[in-house]
Design a protein around this motif. Structure first.
Motif, PDB file in Angstrom:
ATOM      1  N   SER A 160       0.843  -1.189   0.000  1.00 18.88           N
ATOM      2  CA  SER A 160       0.000   0.000   0.000  1.00 18.88           C
ATOM      3  C   SER A 160       0.883   1.246   0.000  1.00 18.88           C
ATOM      4  CB  SER A 160      -0.891   0.005   1.245  1.00 18.88           C
ATOM      5  OG  SER A 160      -0.088   0.187   2.413  1.00 18.88           O
ATOM      6  N   LEU A 161       0.259   2.405  -0.257  1.00 18.83           N
ATOM      7  CA  LEU A 161       1.015   3.659  -0.236  1.00 18.83           C
ATOM      8  C   LEU A 161       1.640   3.901   1.136  1.00 18.83           C
ATOM      9  CD1 LEU A 161      -1.291   6.051  -2.310  1.00 18.83           C
ATOM     10  CD2 LEU A 161       0.888   5.043  -3.011  1.00 18.83           C
ATOM     11  N   ASP A 162       0.916   3.588   2.175  1.00 18.50           N
ATOM     12  CA  ASP A 162       1.453   3.776   3.526  1.00 18.50           C
ATOM     13  C   ASP A 162       2.655   2.875   3.776  1.00 18.50           C
ATOM     14  OD1 ASP A 162      -0.393   5.714   4.192  1.00 18.50           O
ATOM     15  OD2 ASP A 162      -1.802   4.310   5.135  1.00 18.50           O
ATOM     16  N   ALA A 165       5.561   4.302   1.795  1.00 19.28           N
ATOM     17  CA  ALA A 165       6.048   5.507   2.466  1.00 19.28           C
ATOM     18  C   ALA A 165       6.906   5.149   3.671  1.00 19.28           C
ATOM     19  CB  ALA A 165       4.874   6.384   2.887  1.00 19.28           C
ATOM     20  N   ASP A 177       3.651  12.119   2.437  1.00 14.20           N
ATOM     21  CA  ASP A 177       2.229  11.823   2.562  1.00 14.20           C
ATOM     22  C   ASP A 177       1.776  11.128   1.275  1.00 14.20           C
ATOM     23  OD1 ASP A 177       1.686  13.771   0.563  1.00 14.20           O
ATOM     24  OD2 ASP A 177       1.482  15.339   2.073  1.00 14.20           O
ATOM     25  N   GLN A 178       0.543  10.658   1.251  1.00 15.82           N
ATOM     26  CA  GLN A 178       0.089   9.852   0.121  1.00 15.82           C
ATOM     27  C   GLN A 178       0.055  10.635  -1.191  1.00 15.82           C
ATOM     28  OE1 GLN A 178      -3.450   7.540   0.595  1.00 15.82           O
ATOM     29  NE2 GLN A 178      -2.681   6.405   2.368  1.00 15.82           N
ATOM     30  N   LEU A 181       3.646  11.085  -2.362  1.00 17.61           N
ATOM     31  CA  LEU A 181       4.168   9.784  -2.783  1.00 17.61           C
ATOM     32  C   LEU A 181       3.618   9.394  -4.154  1.00 17.61           C
ATOM     33  CD1 LEU A 181       5.704   7.166  -2.328  1.00 17.61           C
ATOM     34  CD2 LEU A 181       3.774   6.324  -0.988  1.00 17.61           C
ATOM     35  N   GLN A 182       2.343   9.625  -4.382  1.00 19.31           N
ATOM     36  CA  GLN A 182       1.748   9.280  -5.662  1.00 19.31           C
ATOM     37  C   GLN A 182       2.385  10.065  -6.802  1.00 19.31           C
ATOM     38  OE1 GLN A 182       0.276   6.673  -6.861  1.00 19.31           O
ATOM     39  NE2 GLN A 182      -1.759   6.871  -5.923  1.00 19.31           N
TER      40      GLN A 182
END
Length: 230
Positions: A160-162, A165, A177-178, A181-182
């Motif tokens: 996942s993005l978290d 990260a 943060d998401q 990161l994206q």
């Protein structure tokens, strides 16, 4: 490589397949240029010659020749084809140096040069060079951890993005943060694809867009460009 932000806030990335027009045939130093690709040549020669020590002796012969004679009349076509022939040639030269010049032994040196195996080694070399170039970009601007973001996303495709990260923060102490990161994921993908395209360009004699696309397909690295405009 260009990166634009649309009015909707989405990042759009594109890759210029012919951003660099420097072909290997224009290299001032043949030996110096070939040194970039010692890894696949050494691996292939180790298979052909039976040991890394003999592979290094064969490479010594090749580099000595390139220092004195350059690419000569062979300065054409794809670099990977030139180096495949060079691997065979220096393997035979090493056999001659050892006093092993029978027809069967020369034939074996050629037969053991598996074209599919060489293609895989060559592809891996170009990918590795693109990864190292992306890593150097990150070192130049540590606040934009492009290498860490893309590498983590690649080796953990289901993360996942978290989770990504967290791994990036652990690797380079940059908290994302998401949303950030994206954006960096897309930017990193485009940057890597551009670096890879630049690598391909330098291995072709006439690197126009069609030739670069064909080589990308031949090497099986098209996935690096998926989702990007080329």
């Amino acid at each position: 490589m260009s990166t634009q932000i649309s009015s909707s806030g989405k990042t759009r990335s594109s890759v210029n397949l012919v951003r660099s027009s420097h072909s290997w045939t224009e290299a001032e130093s043949a030996a110096g240029f070939v040194l970039r690709y010692l890894s696949p040549m050494r691996k292939q020669l180790t298979v052909v010659m039976g040991s890394t020590e003999e592979a290094d002796q064969a490479l010594r012969i090749l580099l000595t020749h390139l220092v004195s004679a350059g690419f000569g009349e062979h300065r054409k076509g794809r670099l990977r084809d030139f180096l495949a022939r060079a691997v065979k040639s220096c393997a035979r030269a090493r056999l001659t140096e050892r006093g092993e010049t029978s027809a069967d032994q020369e034939k074996d040196a050629g037969v053991n040069l598996d074209p599919k195996q060489w293609l895989v080694m060559w592809r891996d070399c170009l990918l590795e060079r693109a990864w190292r170039a992306l890593e150097r970009m990150q070192h130049q601007d540590p606040s934009r951890p492009l290498y860490s973001v893309l590498w983590t996303s690649t080796i953990h495709p289901k993360a996942s993005l978290d989770e990504i990260a967290a791994e990036v923060e652990k690797a380079c102490s940059v908290k994302l943060d998401q949303v950030r990161l994206q954006h960096l994921k897309l930017e990193a993908k485009a940057a890597f694809a551009q670096l890879l395209a630049d690598e391909v360009v330098e291995t072709l004699e006439n690197p126009d867009k069609a030739a670069v696309k064909k080589e990308i397909q031949s090497l099986g690295i098209g996935s690096a460009f998926s989702g990007l405009t080329v």
